[in-house]
Design a protein around this motif. Structure first.
Motif, mmCIF file in Angstrom:
data_model
loop_
_atom_site.group_PDB
_atom_site.id
_atom_site.type_symbol
_atom_site.label_atom_id
_atom_site.label_comp_id
_atom_site.label_asym_id
_atom_site.label_seq_id
_atom_site.Cartn_x
_atom_site.Cartn_y
_atom_site.Cartn_z
ATOM 1 N N THR A 1 -3.976 1.008 -9.951
ATOM 2 C CA THR A 1 -4.197 2.423 -9.251
ATOM 3 C C THR A 1 -2.421 2.962 -10.609
ATOM 4 N N PHE B 1 -3.989 4.083 -0.773
ATOM 5 C CA PHE B 1 -4.562 3.228 -1.917
ATOM 6 C C PHE B 1 -3.406 2.228 -1.543
ATOM 7 N N GLN C 1 0.853 -1.080 -0.432
ATOM 8 C CA GLN C 1 -0.193 0.116 0.003
ATOM 9 C C GLN C 1 0.808 0.834 0.095
ATOM 10 N N VAL D 1 -2.328 10.689 -7.587
ATOM 11 C CA VAL D 1 -2.422 9.236 -6.903
ATOM 12 C C VAL D 1 -3.941 9.256 -8.088
ATOM 13 N N ASP D 2 -4.172 8.362 -8.302
ATOM 14 C CA ASP D 2 -5.836 7.732 -8.336
ATOM 15 C C ASP D 2 -6.242 6.394 -8.061
ATOM 16 N N ASP D 3 -6.714 5.808 -7.589
ATOM 17 C CA ASP D 3 -7.383 3.880 -7.921
ATOM 18 C C ASP D 3 -8.317 3.909 -8.398
#
Length: 431
Positions: free
Chosen positions: A384, A378, A360, A402-404
């Motif tokens: 991700t 995340f 993570q 950062v985008d999951d």
């Protein structure tokens, strides 16, 4: 004496031709009685066979309307000329039971064909058209009444077409390329035509000069691209259907790269490049090779969720109450921040700490410098995504989003952002 010998010779020749005629006649009669289907015989009789007045597949001819080699994607045609056994043209308007099968030998792929009778008086020609989209060797079988015409089946080779940038791609796709300052890196490009065929056999592959690379620093426009940042070399390996692009970066930092063919981008030709020094590379390799250790970096949190391009949308009901973010960690001394549900941009950059483990990526804030509050967590998985942007307005550090796809995207600005992103990418490869 001379006349006697001449008469005997003529008699022998006449006898031989008579025997040959009788044998051929007997063969036609036997063929008529044994092989001819009564349902297809129609008005034909044994007298037609004696005269050779019937359609003979071995007497038919095939002519091709193109010269080899030809590229895929074009409408090709050939003509079947029908003849009686006695050599006279056979009218094509009559039902003849013509069957044409075109098959790709390696792929066992059947190609649909179209038959058309040439509209001419007393025409004995049937025109067959077809289109192939896969390069390779094809078998063309032409049959009449279940029997192959003369020299059937035929074999034809079709080559791939011109290079199409939208179909051409870089092998072993990546979103971020990590390089070392001054060291050469080789990218493998797979040229493809409109139908996805490798272009190894096409003359269009002799144009390595049409491949170009545009690299510019993050936060600047593409027009700022300068060859002072990098050097390239392009070579071709026809046997393996590959084009090798050797890239060397001459400056450290974060860059945006775009590979084009004749000024058109490849299908996956846009990506980010992070260039490290030897010391940074050694630090990254050391941290990645040490299992079970969580690494942290200082960063600044700028905003959450204000990205129109993100597929994530917060439900209307959740805007009224704070939301608890999913967490994977098991730390007992951490608490969820009460501001997690807020989507508005942070007015002032908040100093946070980013912790990276093999499972993570956590973003934490410390109250009174001793109480940790987990803001975001995340999962380290291929879903991700990491997006790179230019410098932030306050600290002039390059930013990372950062985008999951589940939580709102998080925008971070970090002095060690390069190493943090690389470590996370390395963890992604190990999942």
């Amino acid at each position: 004496m001379f006349y006697v010998i001449g008469g005997i010779t003529v008699s022998i020749i006449a006898f031989v031709f008579t025997i040959k005629f009788l044998c051929e006649l007997a063969a036609r009669v036997v063929s008529f009685l044994q092989n001819e289907d009564p349902g297809r015989r129609g008005d034909r009789s044994i007298y037609d066979y004696v005269r050779g007045n019937y359609l003979d597949p071995r007497s038919c001819k095939v002519s091709w309307d193109w010269k080899e080699p030809q590229e895929v994607g074009q409408t090709m045609s050939f003509r079947v000329q029908l003849f009686y056994k006695n050599g006279q043209p056979f009218p094509a308007r009559r039902p003849v039971g013509l069957r044409v099968n075109i098959t790709h030998i390696e792929l066992a792929l059947d190609i649909p064909v179209t038959q058309e009778v040439v509209q001419e008086p007393e025409s004995n020609v049937v025109k067959v058209t077809f289109t192939v989209r896969k390069a390779g060797r094809y078998e063309v079988a032409v049959k009449l009444g279940g029997l192959n015409v003369a020299y059937s089946p035929y074999y034809k080779i079709f080559q791939p077409g011109m290079v199409v940038p939208s179909k051409t791609k870089i092998a072993y796709h990546f979103s971020t390329l990590v390089l070392t300052y001054g060291l050469q890196h080789t990218l493998q490009i797979e040229p493809r035509d409109e139908y996805g065929n490798p272009t190894s056999n096409s003359v269009s592959l002799v144009d390595e000069a049409n491949y170009s690379v545009h690299i510019h620093p993050l936060g600047s426009v593409e027009e700022d691209s300068s060859e002072d940042y990098y050097s390239t070399a392009v070579s071709c390996i026809k046997q393996q259907c590959h084009v090798l692009l050797r890239l060397t970066l001459k400056k450290k930092g974060c860059f945006r790269a775009r590979i084009t063919y004749r000024d058109q981008s490849l299908s996956n030709g846009e990506f980010d490049i992070i260039v490290l020094s030897e010391n940074e590379k050694s630090c990254v390799e050391k941290n990645v090779s040490t299992p079970g250790i969580s690494i942290y970096f200082e960063a600044y949190l700028y905003s959450t969720g204000n990205y129109s391009g993100s597929p994530w949308q917060l439900p209307a009901s959740s805007l009224l109450t704070p939301q608890r973010r999913p967490s994977v960690g098991d730390e007992e001394d951490e608490h969820d921040s009460p501001v997690e549900g807020q989507l508005e941009k942070v007015k002032k950059p908040k100093k946070v700490y980013c912790y990276i483990s093999p499972k993570q990526l956590s973003v934490k804030e410390f109250y009174l410098k001793i109480i940790p509050w987990r803001l975001f967590t995340f999962r380290v998985c291929p879903g991700t995504k990491f997006t790179y942007h230019g410098p932030d307005p306050n600290h002039k550090y390059l930013t990372l989003v950062v985008d999951d796809g589940i939580q709102p995207p998080v925008e971070l600005s970090c002095k060690d952002r390069n190493i943090m992103a690389i470590l996370t990418s390395c963890c992604l490869r190990d999942v």
